[in-house]
Design an enzyme around this catalytic site. Sequence first.
Site, mmCIF file in Angstrom:
data_model
loop_
_atom_site.group_PDB
_atom_site.id
_atom_site.type_symbol
_atom_site.label_atom_id
_atom_site.label_comp_id
_atom_site.label_asym_id
_atom_site.label_seq_id
_atom_site.Cartn_x
_atom_site.Cartn_y
_atom_site.Cartn_z
ATOM 1 N N LYS A 14 -7.839 -54.642 -64.672
ATOM 2 C CA LYS A 14 -8.933 -54.077 -65.474
ATOM 3 C C LYS A 14 -8.748 -54.337 -66.976
ATOM 4 C CE LYS A 14 -9.215 -49.775 -64.827
ATOM 5 N NZ LYS A 14 -9.524 -48.491 -65.425
ATOM 6 N N ARG A 88 -14.321 -40.472 -63.736
ATOM 7 C CA ARG A 88 -13.346 -40.529 -62.638
ATOM 8 C C ARG A 88 -13.766 -39.655 -61.467
ATOM 9 N NH1 ARG A 88 -7.674 -41.498 -65.207
ATOM 10 N NH2 ARG A 88 -7.759 -43.768 -65.200
ATOM 11 N N ARG A 122 7.267 -56.021 -61.064
ATOM 12 C CA ARG A 122 7.430 -55.951 -62.515
ATOM 13 C C ARG A 122 8.756 -55.267 -62.871
ATOM 14 N NH1 ARG A 122 2.058 -53.838 -65.451
ATOM 15 N NH2 ARG A 122 2.676 -51.919 -64.452
ATOM 16 N N ARG A 155 10.272 -49.612 -64.074
ATOM 17 C CA ARG A 155 9.682 -48.345 -64.537
ATOM 18 C C ARG A 155 9.357 -47.477 -63.334
ATOM 19 N NH1 ARG A 155 4.590 -49.922 -67.944
ATOM 20 N NH2 ARG A 155 3.875 -48.807 -66.133
ATOM 21 N N ARG A 166 -0.062 -43.558 -56.504
ATOM 22 C CA ARG A 166 -1.113 -43.761 -57.515
ATOM 23 C C ARG A 166 -2.362 -44.384 -56.879
ATOM 24 N NH1 ARG A 166 1.420 -47.446 -61.830
ATOM 25 N NH2 ARG A 166 -0.493 -47.186 -63.000
#
Length: 222
Positions: A14, A88, A122, A155, A166
């Site tokens: 996004k 949202r 990542r 992370r 999530r």
Amino acid sequence: LLRAIIMGPPGSGKGTVSARIIKHFGVKHLSSGDLLRDNMQKKTEVGILAKSYIDQGQLIPDDIMTQLMLNELKRLDRYNWLLDGFPRTVAQAEALDKECHIDTVIDLDVPFETIKCRLTARWIHPASGRVYNLEFSPPKVQGIDDVTGEPLVQRDDDKPETVSKRLQAYDAQTKPVLEYYRKKGLLKSFSGTETNKIWPHIYAFLQTKLPDVSQKDAAIPT
């Protein structure tokens, strides 16, 4: 004037797509996350209130988010804009509808499996902020920073179990919003696994609504 919303799960690209829309179509980009951080930093009334919810691990109530975003949108009423991270919930979408006529909702429909691979690949070097991706830009030695030889870390947000949570939260919260806009005939979904392959379709779609304001001679938009 164009009133657009961009939606997509965390890790769907996004940010990249929004940056390209801004570059090519000169729209104002309003991100709920950026606005919240800004208000929390400046310790505004809304910022302090929002922080109290975040610190308790709670979602910020609809009315606070709506007030924050609508106040900001009043300043942008002479511009084309793109909303990111808002609405949202269906309640937020309904409140927005009372104030603005939304023209289109761009939905990045990227498979959750793709996102999981993307995010969990990542790794970062905390001291420098250097980011590695095991798929696209891996370190020369696995788990080690190229420059300093120090260990890389993942992370918390990028750990597989967190990513799954999530994505599930996004799905539960946002599906009804997508459905709300689909029923209104405003939802335009772009499916794919790579941002660079999805982008030309988004670009072509937006060209039917706005002129490209970037370099006129660029043959292929990036």
